[in-house]
Design a protein around this motif. Structure first.
Motif, mmCIF file in Angstrom:
data_model
loop_
_atom_site.group_PDB
_atom_site.id
_atom_site.type_symbol
_atom_site.label_atom_id
_atom_site.label_comp_id
_atom_site.label_asym_id
_atom_site.label_seq_id
_atom_site.Cartn_x
_atom_site.Cartn_y
_atom_site.Cartn_z
ATOM 1 N N ARG A 69 0.816 -1.210 0.000
ATOM 2 C CA ARG A 69 0.000 0.000 0.000
ATOM 3 C C ARG A 69 0.853 1.266 0.000
ATOM 4 O O ARG A 69 0.373 2.337 -0.356
ATOM 5 C CB ARG A 69 -0.915 0.006 1.222
ATOM 6 C CG ARG A 69 -2.070 -0.980 1.117
ATOM 7 C CD ARG A 69 -2.896 -0.977 2.383
ATOM 8 N NE ARG A 69 -4.015 -1.918 2.290
ATOM 9 C CZ ARG A 69 -4.819 -2.209 3.301
ATOM 10 N NH1 ARG A 69 -4.624 -1.630 4.475
ATOM 11 N NH2 ARG A 69 -5.804 -3.070 3.141
ATOM 12 N N PRO A 128 -2.996 7.988 -1.645
ATOM 13 C CA PRO A 128 -4.344 8.438 -2.042
ATOM 14 C C PRO A 128 -4.389 9.124 -3.399
ATOM 15 O O PRO A 128 -5.378 8.998 -4.129
ATOM 16 C CB PRO A 128 -4.724 9.401 -0.917
ATOM 17 C CG PRO A 128 -3.962 8.913 0.269
ATOM 18 C CD PRO A 128 -2.658 8.408 -0.267
ATOM 19 N N VAL A 129 -3.323 9.847 -3.767
ATOM 20 C CA VAL A 129 -3.353 10.545 -5.048
ATOM 21 C C VAL A 129 -3.384 9.550 -6.203
ATOM 22 O O VAL A 129 -4.044 9.771 -7.227
ATOM 23 C CB VAL A 129 -2.142 11.501 -5.168
ATOM 24 C CG1 VAL A 129 -0.833 10.709 -5.134
ATOM 25 C CG2 VAL A 129 -2.237 12.338 -6.434
ATOM 26 N N SER A 162 -4.480 6.232 -5.924
ATOM 27 C CA SER A 162 -5.755 5.519 -5.841
ATOM 28 C C SER A 162 -6.906 6.389 -6.319
ATOM 29 O O SER A 162 -7.828 5.913 -6.994
ATOM 30 C CB SER A 162 -6.006 5.068 -4.401
ATOM 31 O OG SER A 162 -4.944 4.262 -3.933
ATOM 32 N N GLY A 163 -6.866 7.687 -5.984
ATOM 33 C CA GLY A 163 -7.924 8.587 -6.411
ATOM 34 C C GLY A 163 -8.015 8.722 -7.916
ATOM 35 O O GLY A 163 -9.108 8.726 -8.487
ATOM 36 N N VAL A 164 -6.859 8.831 -8.569
ATOM 37 C CA VAL A 164 -6.849 8.930 -10.034
ATOM 38 C C VAL A 164 -7.410 7.667 -10.672
ATOM 39 O O VAL A 164 -8.185 7.725 -11.646
ATOM 40 C CB VAL A 164 -5.421 9.208 -10.537
ATOM 41 C CG1 VAL A 164 -5.360 9.095 -12.058
ATOM 42 C CG2 VAL A 164 -4.952 10.587 -10.093
ATOM 43 N N VAL A 200 -9.589 5.548 -9.336
ATOM 44 C CA VAL A 200 -11.037 5.506 -9.111
ATOM 45 C C VAL A 200 -11.768 6.474 -10.049
ATOM 46 O O VAL A 200 -12.824 6.150 -10.596
ATOM 47 C CB VAL A 200 -11.355 5.837 -7.643
ATOM 48 C CG1 VAL A 200 -12.856 5.986 -7.443
ATOM 49 C CG2 VAL A 200 -10.810 4.752 -6.729
ATOM 50 N N ILE A 201 -11.201 7.655 -10.253
ATOM 51 C CA ILE A 201 -11.811 8.620 -11.167
ATOM 52 C C ILE A 201 -11.847 8.071 -12.602
ATOM 53 O O ILE A 201 -12.863 8.192 -13.303
ATOM 54 C CB ILE A 201 -11.047 9.954 -11.127
ATOM 55 C CG1 ILE A 201 -11.273 10.646 -9.782
ATOM 56 C CG2 ILE A 201 -11.497 10.882 -12.262
ATOM 57 C CD1 ILE A 201 -10.467 11.905 -9.609
ATOM 58 N N CYS A 202 -10.759 7.455 -13.025
ATOM 59 C CA CYS A 202 -10.712 6.877 -14.380
ATOM 60 C C CYS A 202 -11.746 5.768 -14.541
ATOM 61 O O CYS A 202 -12.403 5.658 -15.583
ATOM 62 C CB CYS A 202 -9.309 6.343 -14.670
ATOM 63 S SG CYS A 202 -8.050 7.629 -14.838
#
Length: 262
Positions: free
Chosen positions: A140, A145-146, A148-150, A152-154
């Motif tokens: 992990r 988070p940056v 994982s966030g990208v 999830v957005i994709c």
């Protein structure tokens, strides 16, 4: 120094909303649990969209695509029961991964379905070993988070794009009207009927709206093709290894296996 009130963006102070059902709670009536579970399944677009992408790459016809979706939903149910009772015990439906689908489509297109199943089988075993070894907590560190966030957005944008395409269909105006009616019906049931049947109608607004507009109204207007539905049995269990299996049909190609695990 600014006060806390001056830093508030909205006109009212944010506050925590107490959930209707907490993590250990369940509805008093069994049919209410069925309603919410069925609604969650209808809202979850992944078991309908992602299998269709793989089925199209394999070259399945309409009947085979419907059967493929049934296999996916059945597997999702088993995985969700295991995860919510023996696993993390969180109210999360287990389903197909959009990131994995993006890998399976080119594998199925270039290597064939037998290679795709073989690579998924090996990839699943490797993923299971990684989870059992408990080294994920160290991995992990490479997924802040940056990142994982990208991802999830994709995934959201990709699924949203496919959902819009399915909603538009062949571009007829009636398809847009059906979509707007479903959204409008959801808002009406949630706002005007929030106290009807002790709030059950409002909490099941998506379920009722899809049935009222998507099936009842669309069926009356002749926009629902019931031929394929009539050809299928009401209840049917999927067979084991319907597309072959390890040692009797599946192929194992290292390039495909690495692609799945990546």
């Amino acid at each position: 120094m600014q006060s806390k009130d001056s830093e508030i963006v909205w006109e009212e102070k944010p506050k925590l909303v107490e959930p209707i059902y907490k993590i250990e709670d369940r509805p008093a009536k069994w049919w209410e649990s069925v309603l919410y579970g069925w609604q969650h399944t209808l809202v979850d677009i992944s078991p309908f969209v992602l299998p269709l992408a793989v089925a199209a790459a394999i070259g399945m016809n309409a009947s085979e695509q419907a059967q493929f979706i049934n296999f996916c939903l059945f597997s999702m149910g088993i995985a969700t029961i295991i995860q919510t009772t023996l696993g993390n015990r969180l109210p999360i439906i287990q389903g197909p991964s959009a990131t994995l689908t993006g890998t399976l489509v080119p594998i199925a297109r270039h290597f064939g379905a037998s290679t795709m199943w073989g690579s998924v089988f090996i990839g699943g075993l490797v993923e299971m070993l990684i989870g059992a070894s408990r080294i994920l907590k160290y991995l992990r560190l490479f997924f802040p988070p940056v990142v994982s966030g990208v991802v999830v957005i994709c995934i959201g944008l990709s699924l949203g794009h496919l959902a819009v395409r399915l909603t538009i269909g062949n571009g007829q105006v009636i398809n847009f009207l059906f979509a707007m009616l479903v959204i409008g019906c959801i808002f009406i049931l949630q706002v005007l009927c929030k106290n009807l049947l002790k709030g059950i109608v409002a909490r099941g607004a998506i379920f009722f709206s899809i049935w009222l507009v998507g099936l009842l109204l669309a069926g009356i207007l002749g926009k629902v093709d019931w031929v394929l539905v009539a050809q299928k049995p009401w209840f049917s269990l999927p067979g084991f290894f319907p597309y072959g299996g390890p040692g009797f049909g599946w192929k194992f190609v290292w390039a495909a296996i690495f692609g799945v695990m990546a």
